[in-house]
Design an enzyme around this catalytic site. Structure first.
Site, short mmCIF file in Angstrom:
data_model
loop_
_atom_site.label_atom_id
_atom_site.label_comp_id
_atom_site.label_asym_id
_atom_site.label_seq_id
_atom_site.Cartn_x
_atom_site.Cartn_y
_atom_site.Cartn_z
N VAL A 26 -9.19 -18.49 -4.59
CA VAL A 26 -10.56 -18.82 -5.02
C VAL A 26 -10.89 -18.06 -6.30
CG1 VAL A 26 -13.00 -18.46 -4.42
CG2 VAL A 26 -11.42 -19.42 -2.72
N THR A 27 -10.59 -16.77 -6.30
CA THR A 27 -10.93 -15.92 -7.44
C THR A 27 -10.23 -16.40 -8.70
OG1 THR A 27 -11.19 -14.04 -5.95
CG2 THR A 27 -10.88 -13.52 -8.28
N ARG A 28 -8.94 -16.62 -8.59
CA ARG A 28 -8.19 -16.97 -9.81
C ARG A 28 -8.52 -18.38 -10.30
NH1 ARG A 28 -2.51 -13.61 -9.30
NH2 ARG A 28 -3.57 -11.61 -9.59
N ARG A 75 -19.26 -9.38 12.41
CA ARG A 75 -20.12 -10.32 13.13
C ARG A 75 -21.53 -9.79 12.91
NH1 ARG A 75 -16.00 -13.45 15.81
NH2 ARG A 75 -14.28 -12.09 16.35
N GLY A 105 -14.30 -18.94 10.89
CA GLY A 105 -14.10 -19.89 11.98
C GLY A 105 -15.36 -20.68 12.29
N ASP A 131 -7.52 -19.63 15.59
CA ASP A 131 -7.71 -20.51 16.76
C ASP A 131 -7.37 -21.98 16.49
OD1 ASP A 131 -8.66 -18.22 17.96
OD2 ASP A 131 -10.76 -18.70 17.59
N ARG A 175 -10.04 -18.77 21.77
CA ARG A 175 -11.43 -19.08 22.14
C ARG A 175 -11.45 -20.20 23.17
NH1 ARG A 175 -16.55 -18.54 18.56
NH2 ARG A 175 -16.48 -16.32 18.19
N ARG A 252 3.55 -10.69 36.88
CA ARG A 252 3.15 -9.71 35.87
C ARG A 252 2.25 -10.38 34.83
NH1 ARG A 252 4.93 -7.01 39.16
NH2 ARG A 252 6.37 -5.24 39.06
P1 ATP Z 1 -13.30 -16.63 15.01
O1 ATP Z 1 -12.98 -18.11 15.19
O2 ATP Z 1 -12.14 -15.92 14.44
O3 ATP Z 1 -13.88 -15.99 16.21
P2 ATP Z 1 -15.91 -17.14 13.91
O4 ATP Z 1 -16.30 -17.44 12.53
O5 ATP Z 1 -16.01 -18.28 14.90
O6 ATP Z 1 -14.44 -16.56 13.87
P3 ATP Z 1 -18.19 -15.81 15.13
O7 ATP Z 1 -18.30 -14.42 15.64
O8 ATP Z 1 -18.44 -16.91 16.09
O9 ATP Z 1 -16.75 -15.90 14.44
O10 ATP Z 1 -19.22 -15.99 13.91
C1 ATP Z 1 -19.25 -15.09 12.83
C2 ATP Z 1 -20.65 -14.85 12.37
O11 ATP Z 1 -21.24 -16.09 11.92
C3 ATP Z 1 -21.63 -14.38 13.43
O12 ATP Z 1 -21.55 -12.99 13.64
C4 ATP Z 1 -22.98 -14.74 12.82
O13 ATP Z 1 -23.35 -13.82 11.85
C5 ATP Z 1 -22.64 -16.08 12.12
N1 ATP Z 1 -23.05 -17.20 12.97
C6 ATP Z 1 -22.41 -17.73 14.02
N2 ATP Z 1 -23.10 -18.76 14.57
C7 ATP Z 1 -24.23 -18.88 13.84
C8 ATP Z 1 -25.38 -19.74 13.88
N3 ATP Z 1 -25.49 -20.70 14.79
N4 ATP Z 1 -26.34 -19.54 12.96
C9 ATP Z 1 -26.24 -18.59 12.02
N5 ATP Z 1 -25.20 -17.74 11.92
C10 ATP Z 1 -24.20 -17.87 12.81
#
Ligand code: ATP
Length: 328
Positions: A26-28, A75, A105, A131, A175, A252
């Site tokens: 993205v940066t480059r 998070r 994700g 995932d 997940r 196990r």
């Molecule tokens: P992974 O798949 O590796 O778990 P992820 O992106 O699904 O990654 P999450 O912890 O579900 O990880 O989401 C990351 C961050 O996105 C959350 O801590 C929060 O800040 C934001 N987020 C998630 N859901 C919402 C939502 N519905 N509205 C606003 N922000 C959100």
């Protein structure tokens, strides 16, 4: 639409191998096209707190081969609220950021969708998660590396399992999706996989016990998706059930845990991340917004973020048949 001059990039949620390759691409690509790039640290948390630093061609040198994310990740509870997102928007305005690239994700892209609905900022999502659970892309960045890590571990467990004639339940991440469990089971020659997508009215454990354990086999390995939100599932759950219902078997459990997230990204993930990172800037220059970059049949595709996060990505039922047949 005004030309985009300054972009911000953040990585959010769980880290995934290949995120650095993505930041680099993205940066480059952005700098190549005359844009300024800001790295936002610790995901949405850093967006709210203004943890922003300019990225240069040099600052992303020597990162393509590194796991984790140089921008770190987090998070962030505050981003779940409109007030938190407003603070995030203030940061973008303060740094003159015209467009945002979010690598993460399902949750992270949900956040991006909420953000875009409330504020006038073009966002491009990049699927960064081990995932592989985002709809509209055949692969997510990090999935291939995690799969290879799991298979390497299962090969090692197989050596010891064979020596002792045991059933091993190996729990992997994913997940609510069974891609990691199903495909690592096929790749490692495991006897079965227990995945959320296949939990209909059929008791997968009973099925495995009645069909899967042959006397000629000295060990059995079952890949199990991590516990689901309602607490049902996970390797411990199935191991306890075997101990209670089939006490004749020696059982196990191995929970692979966070080692699945680490390590050098595979060549596949580095290339995928590079292509997707490049495509994200191309998409912005074409005037796209609020889409996720995906890959389908080896071609880059644009998927509305709303679709990428809303639909459950189906697992190919043929994979279930492949494992069933090949493990008999
Ligand atoms: P992974 O798949 O590796 O778990 P992820 O992106 O699904 O990654 P999450 O912890 O579900 O990880 O989401 C990351 C961050 O996105 C959350 O801590 C929060 O800040 C934001 N987020 C998630 N859901 C919402 C939502 N519905 N509205 C606003 N922000 C959100």
């Amino acid at each position: 639409m005004a030309r985009i001059k300054t972009i911000g990039i953040l990585t959010s949620g769980g880290d995934a191998p290949g995120m650095n390759a993505c930041i680099r691409a993205v940066t480059r690509t952005a700098i190549f096209n005359g844009m300024k790039v800001y790295g936002i640290y610790r995901g949405y948390e850093g967006l709210i707190k203004g943890e922003v630093e300019e990225l240069t061609t040099e600052s992303v040198s020597n990162t393509i081969q590194r796991g984790g994310t140089i921008l770190r990740t987090a998070r962030c509870k505050a981003f779940l609220t409109p007030e938190g997102r407003q603070e995030g928007y203030e940061t973008l305005k303060r740094f003159g950021i015209d467009a945002l690239i979010v690598v993460g994700g399902n949750g992270s892209l949900h956040g991006a969708q909420e953000f875009a609905a409330e504020h006038d900022i073009p966002i491009i999502g990049l699927p960064g998660t081990i995932d592989n659970d985002l709809y509209g892309t055949d692969f997510t960045i990090g999935y291939d590396t995690a799969l290879n890590t799991i298979v390497e571990c299962v090969d090692k467990i197989r050596d010891t399992a064979t020596s002792h004639e045991r059933i091993f339940f190996i729990e992997v991440m994913g997940r609510d999706a069974g891609f990691l469990a199903q495909n690592s089971a096929i790749a490692s020659g495991a006897e079965a996989a227990i995945i959320p997508e296949d939990q209909t009215d059929v008791d997968q454990l009973a099925q495995f016990i009645s069909h899967g354990i042959r006397k000629s086999k000295s060990s059995s390995i079952v890949l199990v998706s991590e516990a689901r939100k309602n607490g049902v599932g996970g390797a411990m759950y199935y191991a306890d059930r075997v101990r209670n219902e089939y006490p004749q078997y020696d059982v196990r459990v191995t929970i692979l845990g966070h080692l699945q997230r680490g390590g050098r990204p595979s060549a596949f993930d580095r290339i995928l991340a590079s292509r997707m990172g490049y495509a994200s800037i191309e998409a912005l220059m074409e005037g796209q917004r609020n889409i996720m970059i995906g890959v389908s049949n080896d071609e880059i595709v644009y998927v509305p973020i709303s679709r990428a996060v809303k639909k459950d990505k189906p697992i190919d039922k043929e994979l279930i048949s492949v494992l069933t047949v090949l493990s008999t």
